[in-house]
Design an enzyme around this catalytic site. Sequence first.
Site, short mmCIF file in Angstrom:
data_model
loop_
_atom_site.label_atom_id
_atom_site.label_comp_id
_atom_site.label_asym_id
_atom_site.label_seq_id
_atom_site.Cartn_x
_atom_site.Cartn_y
_atom_site.Cartn_z
N ASN A 429 0.84 -1.20 0.00
CA ASN A 429 0.00 0.00 0.00
C ASN A 429 0.88 1.25 0.00
O ASN A 429 1.56 1.53 0.99
CB ASN A 429 -0.91 0.03 1.23
CG ASN A 429 -1.72 1.32 1.30
OD1 ASN A 429 -2.65 1.51 0.53
ND2 ASN A 429 -1.33 2.23 2.19
N GLU A 430 0.90 1.96 -1.12
CA GLU A 430 1.47 3.30 -1.28
C GLU A 430 2.99 3.40 -1.17
O GLU A 430 3.53 4.50 -1.16
CB GLU A 430 0.81 4.30 -0.29
CG GLU A 430 -0.67 4.46 -0.52
CD GLU A 430 -1.31 5.58 0.27
OE1 GLU A 430 -2.41 6.02 -0.12
OE2 GLU A 430 -0.73 6.01 1.28
N ASN A 431 3.69 2.27 -1.14
CA ASN A 431 5.14 2.35 -0.95
C ASN A 431 5.88 2.75 -2.22
O ASN A 431 6.87 3.50 -2.16
CB ASN A 431 5.68 1.02 -0.41
CG ASN A 431 5.15 0.72 0.97
OD1 ASN A 431 4.57 1.59 1.63
ND2 ASN A 431 5.33 -0.50 1.43
N SER A 476 -0.54 -0.73 -4.71
CA SER A 476 -1.68 0.17 -4.82
C SER A 476 -1.27 1.49 -4.19
O SER A 476 -1.01 1.53 -2.99
CB SER A 476 -2.90 -0.42 -4.11
OG SER A 476 -4.02 0.41 -4.19
#
Length: 823
Positions: A429-431, A476
């Site tokens: 997530n968002e990395n 994502s």
Amino acid sequence: MHQEPAMIEKTALNSGWTLSCNDTAGPGLPAAIPATVPGCVHLDLLANRLIPDPYIDVNEITNDWIGKTDWTYRCSFEAIPDDARVQELVFDGLDTIAVISLNGEEIGRTFNMHRSYRFDVSRLLKAGQNELTVTFRSAYAYGAEMEKHYGYRPNNYPGPGNLMRKMACNFGWDWGPTLVTAGLWKPVRLESWDRARLAETRVSAILSGGDGLVKVHARLARHGDKTPLRLVAEIGGVSKTVAIAPDEDAVSFELALPSPQLWWPHHLGAQPLYPMTLRLFDEASDDLLDSYQRELGFRSLRLDTAADDHGSAFTFIINDVPLFICGANWIPDDCFPPRLTAERYAARIEEAKAANIHMLRVWGGGIFEADEFYETCDRAGMLVWQDFLFACAAYPEEEPLGSEIEAEVRDNVVRLMPHASLVLWNGNNENIWGFDEWGWRPIIKAGESWGLGYYLDLLPKLCAELDPDRPYYPGSPYSGSMEIEPNADGHGCKHIWDVWNDVGYEVYRNYIPRFCSEFGWQAPAAWATIEESVHDAPLTPQSNGVFHHQKATEGNDKLIRGLSGHLPEPKTMDDWHFATQLNQARAIRFGVEHMRSHRDICKGAVVWQFNDCWPVTSWAALDSAGRRKPLWYALKAAYDPRLLTIQPRGGGLSAVAVNERTLFWRAKISGKRMTLDGTVLAEFEFWRLLCDRFEAKEFPLPEDIVTPGLPKDELIVVQMLDRRAFHYFVEDIELALPAPRLTVDVVGIDGGYAVKVTAQNFLKDLCLMADRLDPHAVVDTMLVTLLPGESHVFAVKTARTIEAGDITVGTVLRSANDLVVTH
């Protein structure tokens, strides 16, 4: 069929535990207190009345010392040593940095909350009482050591969650408290077996033409003289027997089931599940040695990411049907996961289903959920997008973290892969977005790892090895290529966070993503939930308890800023509460309807977020007490499989019918431009609008409908069968909404009351706040707009006595009218 019980003996070690604090300098505690397993330190201290409830007022901060302290759990259990059998201690989950000893001898150390552990204790067991101790080290102390070991890595949130394998949101998030847990958070047991057991069982169910195909890969553990074995698989009246030679420790085979019924997401069809059993026998003695049971659903699945005229797709295709995903992000439903029960999972998932949600994205800063979560999703037809557990931070790829992550992934992929509901493994997530756009590049030194090797190498390799029939995606948001910015509109999955953080919700229309896997808007919890968790006198948005239960940076300021241009700034706590809840509901409905109207390009909206882990002002639709916020009702409307919405198109306005049903939608469409007092200024009628299944069909509205004479006093209403859509030419702050005039009738019905509200003038977004009548009450509808003379019946489930006089305007009955008029 052989009916002997499996010869693995399992003894649950879930009683007789005590907990001790290892920090003599800490708060004065008894030498030992009774403890519950599964559980955690916070729950044991709460049960023994040694700490205040951290969910109440500002008590969270009084519990900081718990996560900075070492703790020891102890229990005694009886055992019978047996040289002919293997005796193993099995821990389904340890949180997190632990040393395990049996009868004074260390048997293992653990460093990962997200995996299970098994230790052979055959030689250590003694007849009679055995003492088991598990000492948990402070996650903060371990994190400090790991930072020296790896060097600093950027993290968007406090604490060392990216340097260890622990639920990251334990350390605090912009919706969650800092409650750093420790304990045996899943069951522990003693297992005794002989000859052989199923050490790893991988099962997947797919479609092969019109038939079902079950793939089985079983790895064995053996003990003593190796003997020939046989494995018997059964499903749907079909069975297969596979011989396993003495020198074999693994077997793979397939089992065909002719013409199974298909498993569908709940808005499209049924969810037939077929019980499947594997039984491992000793071929010579016919003894049953081990067994495995799962319920399997058969469906085809792929994720289409092919290039097209708009960039590249991100489309889930189930049983050859390209879906528009109506989803929501799922976070841990409690800061203390041992409190989560099968019943609570079922209730939450049923609430999601009732809101027309058919996908839950299990977010990467939490946990791999318990088996009961996925089993319930299987039965409910709720699709599951599963993040691997990496969120909003850079993660070292060096040892020991690298090996822990591989073991964790193997453990959970094998555990979860049988579930029909599970449709995606997502890398993080968002990395990747964080590395690309959040200023990490200059912080991470040349040659330092930050997690990309996990997302692009390790995770896809493990998924291809273990679960090749289910798609994997690196992140994502992610565009599908490191050559394209990760949060691009035209590629992959996108997060929209400038809306809420920086700009108003009208900006949603600036984007047409291929798939939006995160976007959201905040609002406080239900009024009853606030009253239960905060005791400020008086309650205000800035009072200590209310403000403490707002974890987002400048969150309250953003709530007020988000009203700008839409609704007036509220002057009272009641108005602040309702205005911000109403604005949240409108913002998300606005965004979802926009995305769904562009169904040919955008194939999914996954709102942030569905649930909460504690009482808090957050992006959730369902608060931590399970109470529905107005957003829940907005999602139910916006995710309706048959949606009618009015959208800007080509300089004008179009009615857009969106159909996710399996049958075409053909009906008369009619509309009118009218004044708020009900005077019709222009109208139209079109005899048949045909919207095929899985289609968005635009109907341009006539010029005299879309051209207002007096914008502040006019609206458009369009109708198609029982679906109705509204359009206003100005925002509420400029709209000439009248002071609400209405009548209320209350009639008792089974389980509660029917509350009939009749509008004597125009009422916009009428809500009955049931929890203001009874904290346990639930109302079926909200956000109802009534033209003059129209009525609506709210069904209220409650055990309390309710009369018409209890339905007070401005407290129980709220609408945009009273917000604007009282301004």
